[in-house]
Scaffold this active site. Structure first.
Site, short mmCIF file in Angstrom:
data_model
loop_
_atom_site.label_atom_id
_atom_site.label_comp_id
_atom_site.label_asym_id
_atom_site.label_seq_id
_atom_site.Cartn_x
_atom_site.Cartn_y
_atom_site.Cartn_z
N LYS A 9 1.19 -1.01 -0.20
CA LYS A 9 -0.07 0.09 -0.08
C LYS A 9 0.65 1.22 0.05
O LYS A 9 1.65 1.43 -0.14
CB LYS A 9 -0.75 -0.17 1.58
CG LYS A 9 -1.68 -1.64 0.98
CD LYS A 9 -2.83 -1.35 2.57
CE LYS A 9 -4.06 -2.20 2.43
NZ LYS A 9 -4.91 -2.22 3.72
N TYR A 49 -12.40 -2.53 -2.93
CA TYR A 49 -13.30 -2.53 -1.32
C TYR A 49 -14.61 -2.55 -1.64
O TYR A 49 -15.14 -2.47 -0.57
CB TYR A 49 -12.92 -1.25 -0.73
CG TYR A 49 -10.87 -1.54 -0.26
CD1 TYR A 49 -10.77 -2.76 0.41
CD2 TYR A 49 -9.92 -0.74 -0.75
CE1 TYR A 49 -9.57 -2.79 0.93
CE2 TYR A 49 -8.98 -1.63 -0.21
CZ TYR A 49 -8.20 -2.54 0.17
OH TYR A 49 -6.76 -2.64 0.82
N THR A 91 -4.77 -7.28 10.92
CA THR A 91 -5.62 -5.79 10.96
C THR A 91 -4.22 -4.39 11.17
O THR A 91 -4.58 -3.51 10.14
CB THR A 91 -7.12 -5.31 10.53
OG1 THR A 91 -7.64 -6.62 9.15
CG2 THR A 91 -7.29 -4.41 9.57
N ASN A 112 -2.08 0.16 6.88
CA ASN A 112 -1.26 -0.65 7.61
C ASN A 112 -0.63 -1.72 6.62
O ASN A 112 -0.73 -2.68 6.60
CB ASN A 112 -2.16 -1.69 7.94
CG ASN A 112 -3.82 -2.29 7.05
OD1 ASN A 112 -3.02 -1.36 6.11
ND2 ASN A 112 -4.70 -3.25 7.76
N HIS A 115 -1.62 -5.31 1.75
CA HIS A 115 -3.62 -6.18 1.16
C HIS A 115 -3.00 -7.39 0.94
O HIS A 115 -1.75 -7.34 0.11
CB HIS A 115 -3.91 -5.32 0.47
CG HIS A 115 -5.29 -6.15 0.44
ND1 HIS A 115 -6.21 -6.02 0.65
CD2 HIS A 115 -5.54 -7.01 -1.06
CE1 HIS A 115 -6.90 -6.95 0.17
NE2 HIS A 115 -6.46 -7.81 -0.90
N GLU A 126 -10.07 -10.28 -7.36
CA GLU A 126 -8.79 -9.28 -7.20
C GLU A 126 -7.61 -9.02 -8.51
O GLU A 126 -7.53 -8.51 -8.75
CB GLU A 126 -8.35 -9.63 -5.74
CG GLU A 126 -9.25 -8.97 -4.24
CD GLU A 126 -8.86 -8.87 -3.03
OE1 GLU A 126 -7.93 -9.75 -2.95
OE2 GLU A 126 -10.06 -8.89 -2.44
P1 IDP Z 1 -7.50 -6.80 5.94
O1 IDP Z 1 -6.82 -5.50 4.98
O2 IDP Z 1 -7.05 -7.50 7.23
O3 IDP Z 1 -8.41 -7.62 5.13
P2 IDP Z 1 -10.43 -5.52 6.73
O4 IDP Z 1 -10.63 -5.59 7.61
O5 IDP Z 1 -10.49 -6.48 4.77
O6 IDP Z 1 -8.74 -5.62 7.32
O7 IDP Z 1 -10.35 -3.82 6.20
C1 IDP Z 1 -9.47 -2.99 4.61
C2 IDP Z 1 -8.94 -2.48 4.88
O8 IDP Z 1 -9.29 -1.14 5.91
C3 IDP Z 1 -7.71 -2.49 6.30
O9 IDP Z 1 -6.43 -3.72 5.72
C4 IDP Z 1 -7.49 -1.81 6.65
O10 IDP Z 1 -6.21 -0.43 5.69
C5 IDP Z 1 -8.61 -0.43 6.19
N1 IDP Z 1 -9.60 -0.82 7.80
C6 IDP Z 1 -10.46 -1.90 8.17
N2 IDP Z 1 -10.53 -1.24 9.66
C7 IDP Z 1 -10.23 -0.23 10.02
C8 IDP Z 1 -10.67 0.22 10.82
O11 IDP Z 1 -11.51 0.51 12.03
N3 IDP Z 1 -10.09 1.45 10.72
C9 IDP Z 1 -9.58 2.03 9.69
N4 IDP Z 1 -8.56 2.07 8.89
C10 IDP Z 1 -9.39 0.32 8.80
MG MG Z 2 -9.96 -8.29 3.45
#
Ligand code: IDP
Ligand code: MG
Length: 156
Positions: A9, A49, A91, A112, A115, A126
């Protein structure tokens, strides 16, 4: 063999961590089938997304992923989807275990770094969003027989 879509990312590139993150997949033994640097458009981000559209963090996620270039790659391994998710860690950077990519390199719950597809269905969708079929390489690795025990019907 399972293919999975990995995205380094914007924060991974901005912080100069992309090479080290890619190295972890190489070190583990994943085979790289495709890799490119690109800017994620708003349209592509919305498609990728779509499942998060109703979430409170969605607008910030859209801004984040489109804010600066990413590196996107398709990597392959036996059970590769789950293995990649384990390597990524939880996450939220604040909660991810040490030893994982998110646990070792980040603090943020939003930025984070990486992905990874979370299921075979997601991986297929994807990969098709980010790559044309002819962009996926198919090639033999010289060291394959030392990465897996290939003496049986399937690599083990
Ligand atoms: P993942 O990337 O571990 O699969 P997901 O729940 O699919 O996590 O969420 C997609 C992306 O959205 C995360 O990687 C992160 O960048 C962002 N995200 C998820 N939950 C939060 C949150 O509670 N606050 C801010 N950003 C979030
Ligand atoms: Mg995810």
């Amino acid at each position: 063999m399972e293919k999975t879509l990995i995205i380094l990312k914007p924060d991974a590139l901005q912080r100069g961590l992309a090479g080290r993150i890619i190295s972890r997949f190489e070190d583990k033994g994943f085979q790289v089938l495709a890799l490119k640097a690109m800017h994620v458009s708003r349209d592509l981000a919305e498609k990728h997304y779509a499942v998060h559209k109703a979430k409170p963090f969605y607008p910030r996620l859209m801004n984040y992923i489109t804010s600066s270039p990413v590196i996107v790659m398709v990597v392959q391994a036996v059970g590769g989807i789950a293995i990649a998710r384990k390597m990524m860690g939880a996450t939220f950077g604040s909660q991810a275990d040490p030893g994982t990519i998110r646990g070792d390199f980040g603090l943020s719950n939003s930025f984070n770094l990486i992905h990874g597809s979370d299921s075979p269905e997601a991986a297929e969708t994807e990969i098709a969003l980010y790559f044309k079929p002819d962009e996926l390489l198919s090639y033999e690795r010289g060291n394959e027989k030392w990465i897996y025990d290939c003496s049986g019907d399937t690599p083990e």
